[in-house]
Design a protein around this motif. Structure first.
Motif, mmCIF file in Angstrom:
data_model
loop_
_atom_site.group_PDB
_atom_site.id
_atom_site.type_symbol
_atom_site.label_atom_id
_atom_site.label_comp_id
_atom_site.label_asym_id
_atom_site.label_seq_id
_atom_site.Cartn_x
_atom_site.Cartn_y
_atom_site.Cartn_z
ATOM 1 N N THR A 98 0.852 -1.198 0.000
ATOM 2 C CA THR A 98 0.000 0.000 0.000
ATOM 3 C C THR A 98 0.882 1.240 0.000
ATOM 4 O OG1 THR A 98 -1.719 -1.141 1.283
ATOM 5 C CG2 THR A 98 -1.830 1.257 1.224
ATOM 6 N N VAL A 99 0.552 2.188 -0.874
ATOM 7 C CA VAL A 99 1.222 3.496 -0.894
ATOM 8 C C VAL A 99 0.315 4.487 -0.178
ATOM 9 C CG1 VAL A 99 2.037 5.393 -2.358
ATOM 10 C CG2 VAL A 99 2.334 3.030 -3.103
ATOM 11 N N HIS A 100 0.884 5.293 0.709
ATOM 12 C CA HIS A 100 0.156 6.381 1.362
ATOM 13 C C HIS A 100 0.653 7.695 0.767
ATOM 14 C CE1 HIS A 100 -1.622 3.840 4.537
ATOM 15 N NE2 HIS A 100 -0.520 3.146 4.400
ATOM 16 N N LEU A 101 -0.223 8.346 0.016
ATOM 17 C CA LEU A 101 0.163 9.583 -0.680
ATOM 18 C C LEU A 101 -1.085 10.445 -0.833
ATOM 19 C CD1 LEU A 101 2.369 11.087 -2.446
ATOM 20 C CD2 LEU A 101 1.407 9.847 -4.404
ATOM 21 N N GLU A 102 -0.959 11.722 -0.508
ATOM 22 C CA GLU A 102 -2.149 12.586 -0.588
ATOM 23 C C GLU A 102 -2.525 12.881 -2.040
ATOM 24 O OE1 GLU A 102 -3.848 12.941 1.884
ATOM 25 O OE2 GLU A 102 -5.331 14.475 1.400
ATOM 26 N N LEU A 103 -1.530 13.349 -2.790
ATOM 27 C CA LEU A 103 -1.755 13.703 -4.195
ATOM 28 C C LEU A 103 -0.524 13.366 -5.013
ATOM 29 C CD1 LEU A 103 -3.419 17.236 -3.809
ATOM 30 C CD2 LEU A 103 -4.521 15.186 -4.755
ATOM 31 N N PRO A 104 -0.656 13.018 -6.276
ATOM 32 C CA PRO A 104 -1.927 12.813 -6.977
ATOM 33 C C PRO A 104 -2.508 11.429 -6.675
ATOM 34 C CG PRO A 104 -0.112 12.315 -8.440
ATOM 35 C CD PRO A 104 0.501 12.739 -7.137
ATOM 36 N N LYS A 105 -3.740 11.234 -7.102
ATOM 37 C CA LYS A 105 -4.343 9.902 -7.060
ATOM 38 C C LYS A 105 -3.570 9.019 -8.044
ATOM 39 C CE LYS A 105 -8.049 10.806 -4.459
ATOM 40 N NZ LYS A 105 -7.441 10.855 -3.104
ATOM 41 N N LEU A 106 -3.261 7.808 -7.656
ATOM 42 C CA LEU A 106 -2.412 6.964 -8.512
ATOM 43 C C LEU A 106 -3.192 6.254 -9.619
ATOM 44 C CD1 LEU A 106 0.098 5.580 -5.871
ATOM 45 C CD2 LEU A 106 0.350 7.529 -7.414
ATOM 46 N N GLY A 107 -4.483 6.013 -9.392
ATOM 47 C CA GLY A 107 -5.342 5.476 -10.457
ATOM 48 C C GLY A 107 -4.709 4.357 -11.266
ATOM 49 N N ARG A 108 -4.698 4.558 -12.580
ATOM 50 C CA ARG A 108 -4.198 3.523 -13.488
ATOM 51 C C ARG A 108 -2.694 3.296 -13.359
ATOM 52 N NH1 ARG A 108 -7.373 3.460 -18.918
ATOM 53 N NH2 ARG A 108 -9.433 3.965 -18.143
ATOM 54 N N LEU A 109 -1.979 4.266 -12.780
ATOM 55 C CA LEU A 109 -0.529 4.094 -12.617
ATOM 56 C C LEU A 109 -0.207 2.874 -11.761
ATOM 57 C CD1 LEU A 109 0.621 7.797 -12.054
ATOM 58 C CD2 LEU A 109 1.026 6.374 -14.078
ATOM 59 N N LYS A 110 -1.164 2.479 -10.908
ATOM 60 C CA LYS A 110 -0.946 1.298 -10.054
ATOM 61 C C LYS A 110 -0.714 0.048 -10.911
ATOM 62 C CE LYS A 110 -4.639 2.251 -7.668
ATOM 63 N NZ LYS A 110 -5.794 2.211 -6.757
ATOM 64 N N GLN A 111 -1.428 -0.039 -12.025
ATOM 65 C CA GLN A 111 -1.255 -1.194 -12.926
ATOM 66 C C GLN A 111 0.142 -1.191 -13.534
ATOM 67 O OE1 GLN A 111 -4.554 -0.734 -12.237
ATOM 68 N NE2 GLN A 111 -4.384 -2.901 -11.761
ATOM 69 N N GLU A 112 0.605 0.003 -13.908
ATOM 70 C CA GLU A 112 1.946 0.131 -14.486
ATOM 71 C C GLU A 112 3.007 -0.254 -13.448
ATOM 72 O OE1 GLU A 112 4.418 3.564 -16.729
ATOM 73 O OE2 GLU A 112 2.258 3.915 -16.567
ATOM 74 N N MET A 113 2.805 0.199 -12.215
ATOM 75 C CA MET A 113 3.737 -0.150 -11.121
ATOM 76 C C MET A 113 3.750 -1.655 -10.908
ATOM 77 S SD MET A 113 2.686 2.795 -8.385
ATOM 78 C CE MET A 113 2.634 4.497 -8.939
ATOM 79 N N THR A 114 2.567 -2.257 -10.893
ATOM 80 C CA THR A 114 2.460 -3.701 -10.698
ATOM 81 C C THR A 114 3.270 -4.448 -11.753
ATOM 82 O OG1 THR A 114 0.259 -3.429 -9.760
ATOM 83 C CG2 THR A 114 0.821 -5.624 -10.539
#
Ligand code: MG
Length: 161
Positions: A98-114
């Protein structure tokens, strides 16, 4: 034998730095301050893997006093850790994070990170998970002062390389 490990990481956010998470550059006015590329997510996963294999922590393997790791790619560090695990007779089974970050929303970037993390781990994508949470405007995360990550990893025994 199956073993579990946990890892956490935190980096201060500041201007003039890139924000790299899971090997992906996140568009953001503030980046993560640190010796390497300050990729909190990858650092937490590295510590979870090292913990699961009983191999110490990231600071032991990649000391920030060593100029070799200045601005280093944490994804490359993760690949090295997977090699080190192999030499010690372990391989990753799965990772959750889990990433804790206020901004920006990570949205689709999570798939790229995965995808980047799974490639570095030598795992299929369905065995790697990246989640994200905001700080709900309170605390150091909520005020946009830091990015934090937490990860758990499972490793299994293999015949040492
Ligand atoms: Mg770190």
């Amino acid at each position: 034998m199956i073993r579990f490990g946990i890892g956490t990481d935190r980096h201060r956010l500041g201007v003039g730095r890139k924000l790299i998470l899971g090997g992906v550059e996140v568009p953001s006015p503030k980046g993560a301050v640190g010796h390497s590329d300050a990729d909190s997510l990858t650092h937490a996963i590295i510590d979870a893997l090292l913990g699961a294999a009983g191999l110490g922590d990231i600071g032991h393997h990649f000391p920030d006093s060593d100029p070799k790791w200045k601005n280093a790619s944490s994804i490359e560090m993760l690949k090295k850790v997977v090699e080190t695990l192999g030499v010690s007779g372990y391989k990753p089974v799965n990772v959750d994070s889990t990433v804790h970050l206020e901004l920006p929303k990570l949205g689709r970037l999570k798939q790229e990170m995965t995808g980047k993390l799974a490639d570095a781990l030598g795992l299929p994508r369905h065995l790697v998970n990246v989640k994200a949470k905001s700080g709900e405007t309170v605390g150091t995360v909520g005020r946009g002062e830091v990015v934090e990550a937490i990860a758990v990893a499972q490793v299994e025994s293999i015949t040492p390389e």
